[in-house]
Design an enzyme around this catalytic site. Structure first.
Site, short mmCIF file in Angstrom:
data_model
loop_
_atom_site.label_atom_id
_atom_site.label_comp_id
_atom_site.label_asym_id
_atom_site.label_seq_id
_atom_site.Cartn_x
_atom_site.Cartn_y
_atom_site.Cartn_z
N ASP A 32 0.85 -0.98 0.31
CA ASP A 32 -0.06 0.16 -0.16
C ASP A 32 0.63 1.20 0.29
O ASP A 32 2.03 1.43 0.41
CB ASP A 32 -1.14 -0.28 0.97
CG ASP A 32 -1.72 0.78 1.52
OD1 ASP A 32 -2.90 1.06 0.19
OD2 ASP A 32 -1.96 2.09 1.89
N GLU A 34 0.89 5.31 0.49
CA GLU A 34 0.15 7.14 1.13
C GLU A 34 0.92 7.92 -0.24
O GLU A 34 2.00 8.16 -0.42
CB GLU A 34 0.52 7.23 2.38
CG GLU A 34 -0.38 6.49 3.14
CD GLU A 34 -1.67 6.07 2.72
OE1 GLU A 34 -2.42 6.64 2.32
OE2 GLU A 34 -2.05 4.38 3.20
N HIS A 172 -5.55 4.30 6.26
CA HIS A 172 -5.13 5.31 5.59
C HIS A 172 -2.91 6.22 6.12
O HIS A 172 -2.85 6.35 5.14
CB HIS A 172 -5.75 6.72 5.23
CG HIS A 172 -6.55 6.75 4.67
ND1 HIS A 172 -6.88 6.36 3.39
CD2 HIS A 172 -8.15 6.91 4.49
CE1 HIS A 172 -7.91 5.94 2.69
NE2 HIS A 172 -9.03 6.48 3.40
N ASP A 177 -2.56 -0.43 6.32
CA ASP A 177 -3.59 -0.59 5.22
C ASP A 177 -2.73 -2.37 4.26
O ASP A 177 -3.43 -3.12 3.21
CB ASP A 177 -3.82 0.58 4.17
CG ASP A 177 -4.48 0.89 4.62
OD1 ASP A 177 -5.18 1.27 5.63
OD2 ASP A 177 -4.18 2.02 4.14
#
Ligand code: SF4
Length: 965
Positions: A32, A34, A172, A177
Site C-alpha cells: 500500500d 500513501e 490510510h 493498510d
C-alpha cells in the site's frame, strides 16, 4: 525503514491450498502507498508499506516515509495524519524504490485497487510499466471483493475489512493498510473455497488472468467436494448484506371481501400506547397525538373510499401512521394497498425497516411485496446467453460481479449489487428490460425474478413501489401492477415533479448507443443479439445460410450506419446549441426552443438522415426476423422475438426523436440539455407536459377508491391549495378529498431558532462567496456539534469549499463536501460519525437527510432555493399563470420556494431532544417583501441579525448549553 519478523497470523481464514496442480500463492507481498493525490503523473508518494506473507503468516514488514519534495495538501494531512514534518527527513522515492523492489522480489503483489499503487511505483521508476508487475504478478483485491461480496454497501478496503473483522489499525497508513489488504486477500480466498464448480466456471469466463489462476485453484477442489451451485455461507454476517427478497408472508391468503368491512381504529390506536406492542419496542417512546390523529384519518379514508391529503411534520412517525391502518384494512378486506415512495431508497427503507418492524410487533399475519420497474431485474435467460458469448475485456470485468450474485440473490434486483455499474450497454444485455420476455416459453420462468416479483405483488396485502413505477404503470394501463383500489403516496410533494419528468420524453445519444449496441456491435467480434444470430447461422449450411446471411450482414452494416448517423446528429446538435442561445455558448444548461424555431429546422438534413437510418434498421431487423421464422435454426423463435423487440425499440426511439425535435405539441415544453464533459459538448433533447394535473386525475385518482397523499410539506401559507392545484386534486369534487394538517410533536420554538444574517450583501453581489466562506469558518469554529451548509448551486459550493478547507482543517475540523470525495451516503455516514464536522452539500441533501443529535446542530442555508426562472419547465409554468392574469412569482415561485425551504429546515430537528439553529445567509429574507412570507412558513421563531455580533449573540444560547435562550 525496517524489516522485521512478525508472528502475527490471521486466524481462521484463507488457508493456503496445497491440493491439486493449481494452488493459491503461498507467498505474496501486501502493498500500500500513501500519496499527495490520485494522479501518478503529478502527485507524489509519501509513504510505502508492505508485508510479506508466507503460508498465511506475516513473515516480514517494510515501511518507510518518502520525502515528496513538495508540501502535503491539507486534506491529505487530515486523511492520513502524515505531515510535512514526518517526511522532512525521509529518503526520496529514488532511494526507497530499489529497496521496495528488492523486498517484493519475485513474489506476487496483493493490493486494493492495485493499478493505483503499481501505477505510482511504475511512474517513480521512470514510467517503465511492468518493472514491478511483470515478475510475480499482481492480485487486485478490489475486483475480487466486488466479485465475491457484491452486496457490500461499497468495496473500500475498510468496509471489506470490517465485514471480516480484520483489524485495520490506522486507516490510510501504508503499513496498516498493507496488513489489512493481506488479511483481506486470505479471507477472500476462504470465500472462494466455498463456491461450487458451476458458479466458478461462470466467474472464470469473466475474470482477468490473475484472478483466473485463483479460480482454477478453487475449482479443482470444488469439483471433488461441493455442490456445483454452492454459494458462500456468511452466517450471521449475511444480515449485513441486506438481502432484498421480493416478498414476505405470501402464505397468508388474500380473499377480497364482498363489501368493505370496518376496522377497529380504537384497537389500532391502542397499539400505539406506551404499553402497547409498538410503544414497548421503541426506545424512549412517547405517545404522539399527531400520529394517532393521522392513523385514524388514514383508516377512515380507506374505509370511506375518500382521498386524504395529510401533512405530517417531522417526528410524527407518519410511516407507521399509514402502514398500520393499511395493514389492518388490507387483511380485513382481502384488499391490496399500494404504497408508493419518491425514491428507491425510501422504498427499501419501508420494505427493510418499517414493515419488518410491524411484522414483528403486530399480532396479525399479512403479506408484503416489493416491486420495481422491470429494468431493475436481471433476466436469467439473457444472462445465460451472454455468458456463452465472446465478451470484450471491459464487458467481462463489468460482468464479473454479477456471476456469484446471480446465484446468491433472492430478488434479482440489481440495486442490491453495489459492485455492478448499473447503466448502459452491458446492463441492457442482461436486464429484463433489455430484450423481449419469453414468458411461458422461457426455460428460466420457474425461477424468473421479474415474474416472481410481479406474482408476489398481485398476492400481497401491501405492495411497496416508487412514484416512477406508479407512473409507468399508469401509462401501461395498469399492466404492471394490475388493478388496485387503495394507494398511499409518501413524499407526495414530489409527485408533480416525478409525473412531469416521467410523462415527458427524452432523446439522447446514450440511449441510442445502448439500444443499437444491444442489437449489434463489433468489438473484437460481432456481439449483441444480431451477433448471436450470426453465430448460430455460421453453424448451418444450405439455403438458409445463403438467404439469411446476406440480410444479416446488411442489417449489421445498417446498424453501424445508424450509429454513425445518430452520432453525427447529436454532434451537430452540440455544435449548433449556441444558435438556440442567442449565439452564446453554454457549458451546462437548458436551452428552451419552441415550435417557431425547432431543432428539426436547425438540423433538417441531419435529422432526416438519422430518421431514415433508424427506419432502415427497423425494417432490416423485421426482415431478418421474417427470414428465420419457422427455420431450422437453433433458437430461431428466441431470435425472432429479439429482432422484433429491437425493431420496435428503434421505431419508438425514432418517433420520440422526431417528436422532441419538431416541438409541435402546444401542451409540452421542449428544451436542449447541454453539458460539457472533458471539453466535449453533449446534448440531450427533452420534453415535458406543461401541466400534469389533469393527467394525474385521469391516470391515477379516477382509478382508485382512496388515495392518501402525505408529506411533511403539503401546505403553503397554512393552506393545501397550492399542492392540491399542482397535483390536480382540486379538480376532484370537494366531498371526495379531505385534508388534514397534524403538525409536529416537536417544540420548535424551544428547540430551535432561525437567524437571518440581514446585514450581508445580496447573494448576487460580487465577493458573496468569500463573505459566505468567512462566516462559515466562524460559525463552524464556535459550534460544538456538526454544521451542514446547504447550497443551491454547485459552483458556489466548490468556491466555498476551496476557501474553508484549510482554515477549518487547521482548526481540527473535518470538512466534507458533495462532489469532493465519496458517495452521498458515505459523506453522510462520516458527517454523522465525526460529531463536529462540516458538510457542504447541495441538491439531494435538502431532503431526506436524517442526522439526529449533535452531529447536525447548525444548518446554514446560503441562498433561498428559488426555482431557476429560466428552467424551461419553470418558465412554462410561469407563462401559464401570467396568461391567466395571475402573478406567477407570488402564485408559483414563492410557494415552490417555501416547500423547498421547509424541507431544508426539516433536516435540523430530528428528535425531541435535538436543538439547533438555522442560519440564513440570504439577506433578501429581511429586505424583500416576500421575506416575511417565507419566514412565516417556518415552524420556529426568527431573529433578523443586523450585524455579525448580533448573529453570534442570537446563536450563543444554543452553543452555551445546547438549549435555546
Ligand atoms: S421469463 Fe422473461 S424476464 Fe424472466 S428470465 Fe425468462 S425471458 Fe427473462
Amino acid at each position: 525503514m525496517r524489516h522485521q519478523e512478525d508472528d502475527r497470523r490471521p486466524e481462521g481464514r484463507g488457508r493456503m491450498t496445497e491440493a491439486g496442480t493449481n494452488a493459491y500463492p503461498r507467498t505474496f507481498v501486501g502493498l500500500d502507498l500513501e500519496t499527495t493525490g490520485v494522479d501518478s503523473r503529478v502527485d507524489r508518494i509519501i509513504e510505502v508499506g508492505a508485508v510479506r506473507v508466507v503460508d498465511g503468516r506475516v513473515a516480514d514488514t517494510f515501511e518507510s516515509f518518502v520525502n515528496p519534495g513538495c508540501p502535503i495538501p491539507s486534506d491529505i494531512v487530515h486523511l492520513t495524519g502524515i505531515s510535512d514534518a514526518d517526511v522532512a527527513g525521509a529518503p526520496t522515492i529514488d532511494e526507497v524504490l530499489p529497496r521496495i523492489i528488492e523486498f517484493i522480489g519475485g513474489s506476487p503483489i496483493v493490493a486494493h485497487h492495485a493499478p493505483f499503487d503499481t501505477g505510482f511505483l511504475d511512474e517513480a521508476a521512470g514510467g517503465r510499466p511492468g518493472l514491478l508487475v511483470g515478475r510475480g504478478g499482481v492480485f487486485d483485491t478490489l475486483p475480487l471483493t466486488r466479485a465475491l461480496l457484491p452486496r457490500l454497501p461499497n468495496h473500500r478496503l475498510a468496509t471489506a475489512a470490517r465485514f471480516f473483522d480484520i483489524p485495520t489499525g490506522r486507516s490510510h497508513r501504508a503499513t496498516d493498510d498493507a496488513r489489512a489488504v493481506s488479511d483481506l486477500f486470505l479471507a477472500l480466498l476462504g470465500v472462494l473455497d466455498q463456491i461450487g464448480a458451476t458458479v466458478l466456471d461462470r466467474m472464470y469466463r469473466l475474470a482477468d488472468t490473475a484472478t483466473r489462476t485463483l479460480i482454477e485453484a478453487a475449482r479443482e477442489r470444488a469439483e471433488a467436494t461441493i455442490d456445483p451451485l454452492a454459494v458462500p455461507d456468511h452466517g450471521e454476517k449475511e444480515r449485513e448484506l441486506q438481502r432484498l427478497d421480493t416478498a414476505r408472508g405470501l402464505g397468508v391468503p388474500r380473499t377480497p371481501a364482498e363489501e368493505i368491512r370496518e376496522i377497529d381504529l380504537d384497537e389500532i390506536e391502542s397499539l400505539f400506547g406506551t404499553d402497547g406492542p409498538i410503544g414497548r419496542e421503541l426506545r424512549g417512546y412517547e405517545v404522539r397525538e399527531q400520529q394517532l390523529q393521522m392513523l385514524r384519518a388514514v383508516g377512515d379514508s380507506l374505509m370511506g373510499g375518500v382521498h386524504l391529503v395529510v401533512e405530517a411534520g417531522t417526528g410524527v412517525g407518519k410511516s407507521l401512521a399509514y402502514l398500520t391502518p393499511a395493514v389492518y384494512f388490507a387483511v380485513e378486506n382481502g384488499e391490496r394497498v399500494v404504497v408508493s415512495t419518491n425514491t428507491k431508497n425510501l422504498q427499501e427503507q419501508l420494505f427493510l425497516k418499517d414493515v419488518p418492524f410491524l411484522e414483528r410487533v403486530l399480532d396479525i399475519d399479512f403479506s408484503v411485496a416489493l416491486l420495481k420497474g422491470r429494468g431493475n431485474y436481471i433476466c436469467q435467460a439473457r444472462w445465460r446467453q451472454v455468458l456463452e458469448k465472446g465478451l470484450s475485456s471491459s464487458e467481462r470485468s463489468q460482468l464479473l460481479p454479477v456471476a456469484l450474485w446471480e446465484q446468491e440473490t433472492r430478488s434479482g434486483d440489481i440495486s442490491e449489487n453495489a459492485a455492478f455499474r448499473q447503466y448502459g450497454y452491458v446492463w441492457n444485455r442482461i436486464s429484463a428490460d433489455g430484450g423481449p420476455c419469453l414468458g411461458q416459453k422461457c426455460p428460466m420462468r420457474e425461477t424468473c425474478y421479474l415474474l416472481k416479483a410481479r406474482k408476489a405483488s398481485q398476492a400481497a396485502h401491501l405492495v411497496i413501489v416508487n412514484h416512477s413505477l406508479l407512473f409507468s404503470d399508469t401509462e401501461a394501463d395498469n399492466r404492471i401492477l394490475g388493478e388496485y383500489s387503495y394507494l398511499i403516496c409518501d413524499e407526495a410533494h414530489n409527485m408533480e415533479q416525478v409525473a412531469t419528468e416521467h410523462l415527458g420524453k427524452r432523446s439522447n445519444v446514450w440511449r441510442a448507443r445502448a439500444m443499437l449496441d444491444n442489437l449489434y456491435r463489433n468489438e473484437g467480434g460481432p456481439s449483441g443479439d444480431l451477433g448471436e444470430v450470426m453465430g448460430a447461422l455460421s453453424g448451418t449450411d444450405g439455403a438458409l445460410l445463403e438467404s439469411a446471411t446476406a440480410g444479416v450482414e446488411r442489417l449489421a452494416s445498417d446498424v453501424t450506419a445508424a450509429s454513425a448517423a445518430v452520432e453525427t446528429f447529436f454532434t451537430a446538435l452540440a455544435a449548433r446549441h449556441i444558435d438556440l442561445n442567442d449565439g452564446r455558448e453554454v457549458e451546462f444548461g437548458k436551452l428552451r426552443y419552441r415550435q417557431e424555431a425547432p431543432v428539426s429546422a436547425l438540423l433538417e438534413e441531419e435529422l432526416a438522415g438519422v430518421l431514415a437510418a433508424l427506419s432502415t434498421v427497423a425494417r432490416g431487423a423485421e426482415s431478418v426476423a421474417d427470414l428465420i421464422t419457422d427455420s431450422e435454426l437453433d433458437r430461431a423463435e428466441s431470435f425472432v422475438q429479439n429482432l422484433t423487440f429491437h425493431a420496435a425499440r428503434v421505431r419508438e426511439f425514432a418517433a420520440d426523436l422526431e417528436y422532441v425535435a419538431e416541438a409541435a405539441d402546444p401542451g409540452s415544453v421542449f428544451w436542449l440539455d447541454v453539458r460539457t464533459f472533458r471539453d466535449v459538448f453533449e446534448c440531450e433533447l427533452r420534453s415535458a407536459p406543461v401541466s400534469v394535473a389533469e393527467m394525474m386525475g385521469d391516470f391515477l385518482y379516477s382509478r382508485v377508491d382512496s388515495l392518501i397523499a402525505t408529506s411533511a410539506t403539503m401546505t403553503v401559507d397554512g393552506s393545501f391549495d397550492f399542492v392540491m392545484e399542482r397535483m390536480g386534486l382540486d379538480l376532484i369534487p370537494d366531498w371526495k378529498v379531505l385534508t388534514l394538517d397534524v403538525g409536529s410533536p416537536y417544540d420548535y420554538d424551544a428547540q430551535s431558532i432561525a437567524v437571518v444574517a440581514g446585514y450581508l450583501p445580496q447573494p448576487s453581489s460580487s465577493g458573496f462567496n468569500q463573505t459566505v466562506s468567512r462566516l462559515v469558518v466562524k460559525l463552524a469554529e464556535r459550534a460544538q456539534g456538526g454544521t451542514l451548509v446547504l447550497f443551491t448551486a454547485r459552483s458556489a459550493l466548490d468556491a466555498v469549499f476551496k476557501s474553508v478547507l484549510d482554515p477549518l482543517t487547521s482548526r481540527g475540523k473535518l470538512v466534507l463536501a458533495q462532489g469532493h470525495g465519496g458517495a452521498s451516503s458515505a459523506l453522510l455516514e462520516q458527517f454523522a460519525r465525526e460529531v463536529d464536522s462540516v458538510l457542504l452539500a447541495t441538491s439531494s441533501f435538502w431532503e431526506g437527510v436524517d442526522v439526529p443529535g449533535r452531529s447536525l446542530e447548525q444548518l446554514v442555508i446560503v441562498k433561498l432555493p428559488f426555482p431557476v426562472p429560466r428552467d424551461p419547465v419553470v418558465e412554462a409554468h410561469c407563462e401559464r399563470y401570467e396568461a391567466d392574469g395571475e402573478n406567477s412569482f407570488g402564485r408559483y415561485m414563492i410557494p415552490r420556494t417555501a416547500i423547498r425551504l421547509r424541507q431544508g429546515f426539516g433536516r435540523l430537528i430530528r428528535s425531541t431532544t435535538d436543538s439547533g439553529a438555522v442560519i440564513f445567509l440570504d439577506s433578501r429574507l429581511s429586505t424583500r417583501a416576500y421575506g416575511e412570507r417565507l419566514l412565516e412558513q417556518l415552524p420556529t421563531r426568527t431573529v433578523i441579525a443586523d450585524s455579525e455580533a448580533g448573529l453570534m449573540t442570537a446563536l450563543a444560547g444554543i452553543h452555551a448549553d445546547r438549549s435555546v435562550v
